[in-house]
Write a protein that holds these residues in place. Structure first.
Motif, PDB file in Angstrom:
ATOM      1  N   UNK A   1      56.319  13.684 -30.055  1.00 47.81           N
ATOM      2  CA  UNK A   1      57.530  13.139 -30.680  1.00 47.81           C
ATOM      3  C   UNK A   1      57.225  11.798 -31.328  1.00 47.81           C
ATOM      4  N   UNK A   2      57.427  11.693 -32.632  1.00 42.91           N
ATOM      5  CA  UNK A   2      57.134  10.454 -33.350  1.00 42.91           C
ATOM      6  C   UNK A   2      58.034   9.301 -32.918  1.00 42.91           C
ATOM      7  N   UNK A   3      59.141   9.615 -32.273  1.00 45.05           N
ATOM      8  CA  UNK A   3      60.049   8.569 -31.824  1.00 45.05           C
ATOM      9  C   UNK A   3      59.633   7.911 -30.528  1.00 45.05           C
ATOM     10  N   UNK A   4      58.645   8.483 -29.841  1.00 45.77           N
ATOM     11  CA  UNK A   4      58.194   7.923 -28.573  1.00 45.77           C
ATOM     12  C   UNK A   4      57.135   6.845 -28.774  1.00 45.77           C
ATOM     13  N   UNK A   5      57.104   5.907 -27.840  1.00 41.57           N
ATOM     14  CA  UNK A   5      56.078   4.869 -27.833  1.00 41.57           C
ATOM     15  C   UNK A   5      55.042   5.170 -26.752  1.00 41.57           C
ATOM     16  N   UNK A   6      55.521   5.722 -25.634  1.00 40.46           N
ATOM     17  CA  UNK A   6      54.638   6.031 -24.516  1.00 40.46           C
ATOM     18  C   UNK A   6      54.710   7.521 -24.163  1.00 40.46           C
ATOM     19  N   UNK A   7      53.646   8.033 -23.569  1.00 40.34           N
ATOM     20  CA  UNK A   7      53.635   9.423 -23.104  1.00 40.34           C
ATOM     21  C   UNK A   7      54.466   9.533 -21.830  1.00 40.34           C
ATOM     22  N   UNK A   8      54.716  10.744 -21.417  1.00 34.34           N
ATOM     23  CA  UNK A   8      55.539  11.001 -20.239  1.00 34.34           C
ATOM     24  C   UNK A   8      54.985  10.288 -19.012  1.00 34.34           C
ATOM     25  N   UNK A   9      53.678  10.344 -18.822  1.00 32.16           N
ATOM     26  CA  UNK A   9      53.057   9.746 -17.645  1.00 32.16           C
ATOM     27  C   UNK A   9      53.166   8.223 -17.666  1.00 32.16           C
ATOM     28  N   UNK A  10      52.897   7.615 -18.814  1.00 35.45           N
ATOM     29  CA  UNK A  10      52.921   6.147 -18.889  1.00 35.45           C
ATOM     30  C   UNK A  10      54.337   5.576 -18.805  1.00 35.45           C
ATOM     31  N   UNK A  11      55.345   6.400 -19.045  1.00 37.72           N
ATOM     32  CA  UNK A  11      56.732   5.955 -18.904  1.00 37.72           C
ATOM     33  C   UNK A  11      57.095   5.748 -17.434  1.00 37.72           C
ATOM     34  N   UNK A  12      56.475   6.514 -16.557  1.00 36.94           N
ATOM     35  CA  UNK A  12      56.876   6.474 -15.149  1.00 36.94           C
ATOM     36  C   UNK A  12      55.830   5.849 -14.234  1.00 36.94           C
ATOM     37  N   UNK A  13      54.620   5.621 -14.749  1.00 35.34           N
ATOM     38  CA  UNK A  13      53.542   5.107 -13.894  1.00 35.34           C
ATOM     39  C   UNK A  13      53.088   3.727 -14.355  1.00 35.34           C
ATOM     40  N   UNK A  14      52.910   2.837 -13.407  1.00 38.63           N
ATOM     41  CA  UNK A  14      52.387   1.508 -13.719  1.00 38.63           C
ATOM     42  C   UNK A  14      50.867   1.561 -13.624  1.00 38.63           C
ATOM     43  N   UNK A  15      50.212   1.514 -14.767  1.00 33.99           N
ATOM     44  CA  UNK A  15      48.751   1.572 -14.790  1.00 33.99           C
ATOM     45  C   UNK A  15      48.142   0.185 -14.577  1.00 33.99           C
ATOM     46  N   UNK A  16      46.951   0.169 -14.015  1.00 36.05           N
ATOM     47  CA  UNK A  16      46.250  -1.084 -13.767  1.00 36.05           C
ATOM     48  C   UNK A  16      45.348  -1.486 -14.932  1.00 36.05           C
ATOM     49  N   UNK A  17      44.992  -0.528 -15.792  1.00 37.74           N
ATOM     50  CA  UNK A  17      44.254  -0.891 -17.003  1.00 37.74           C
ATOM     51  C   UNK A  17      45.249  -1.467 -18.014  1.00 37.74           C
ATOM     52  N   UNK A  18      44.733  -2.220 -18.984  1.00 38.38           N
ATOM     53  CA  UNK A  18      45.600  -2.860 -19.963  1.00 38.38           C
ATOM     54  C   UNK A  18      45.969  -1.932 -21.114  1.00 38.38           C
ATOM     55  N   UNK A  19      44.990  -1.227 -21.626  1.00 38.03           N
ATOM     56  CA  UNK A  19      45.235  -0.316 -22.745  1.00 38.03           C
ATOM     57  C   UNK A  19      44.003   0.561 -22.931  1.00 38.03           C
TER      58      UNK A  19
END
Length: 240
Positions: A55-73
């Motif tokens: 979806x072009x309207x999204x900024x983050x994927x499904x996983x990154x929307x709900x998970x706090x990652x420890x890497x920066x990018x």
């Protein structure tokens, strides 16, 4: 003399397309058929992990929307499907290490500017358990990292992280079990990372980011300020 040598090498060791395995000319990067298809991840991509978005309207994927990652990018070069999936399988399990040259070339072409923006100081391949590496003969992340280092000039530091224990293959697990599987799996050289501000982890396939999170968490505890990653491939975002 060089032309004769190149001819003999191409005759006895013909170059093959790194995606489908067909014999190609020494001057070609891919075969004609593979050139016609789009294998690289393009926009829209997740602004955190780099996974391709539906979806072009999204900024983050499904996983990154709900998970706090420890890497920066992070960023991923290819979409993990079809011929790319088969190519990485041969690279990873069939000792076709020469494919890393193509992966690294495209990665550098696409993301050299990004690595400069991130101010990456060194490349750290995600380590394999030593017994598994001895059995396979190589760590595919390290092979990819060496090519990337050669093409970008960024030094590779393969001993900053070690894998202390063998773990179940992540592809056999889902969700929280992936994170639990990696508890205590890695160790970091605190002295080795001393003074580092920004590092780049490299690996083959991005799925949920649990392995990269485990590595990033240790590196940050040891004092590294920013941890980025560049993987060979990633799947499509699951969200429709």
């Amino acid at each position: 003399m060089k032309k004769v040598k190149d001819y003999l090498l191409s005759f006895f060791f013909p170059k093959v397309c790194p995606l489908c395995g067909k014999i190609i000319l020494a001057t070609e990067e891919l075969c004609g058929e593979c050139k016609k298809e789009q294998w690289m991840i393009q926009e829209p991509r997740c602004q955190k992990c780099g996974k391709a978005l539906r979806n072009e309207g999204n900024i983050y994927c499904k996983d990154c929307k709900i998970r706090r990652h420890l890497f920066d990018q992070g960023r991923d070069v290819f979409l993990y499907r079809g011929k790319v999936r088969d190519s990485i399988h041969r690279f990873k399990y069939k000792n076709v290490r020469q494919f890393a040259e193509y992966y690294g070339e495209v990665a550098c072409r696409e993301f050299a500017g990004t690595l400069k923006e991130w101010k990456v100081e060194c490349i750290i391949p995600v380590p394999m358990y030593h017994k598994k590496e001895i059995k396979r003969g190589y760590n595919q992340a390290e092979v990819f990292g060496k090519v990337l280092s050669k093409k970008t000039g960024i030094p590779i530091r393969k001993n900053l992280l070690i894998r202390k224990k063998d773990t179940k293959p992540q592809k056999e697990l889902t969700g929280q079990k992936r994170y639990e599987n990696l508890k205590g799996a890695f160790a970091v050289s605190a002295e080795g990372v001393k003074g580092l501000q920004a590092v780049l982890l490299v690996d083959d396939i991005y799925t949920t980011g649990s392995t990269l999170d485990a590595c990033a968490g240790l590196l940050k505890k040891a004092g590294v300020k920013r941890v980025y990653f560049l993987n060979i491939a990633a799947g499509m975002d699951e969200e429709e």
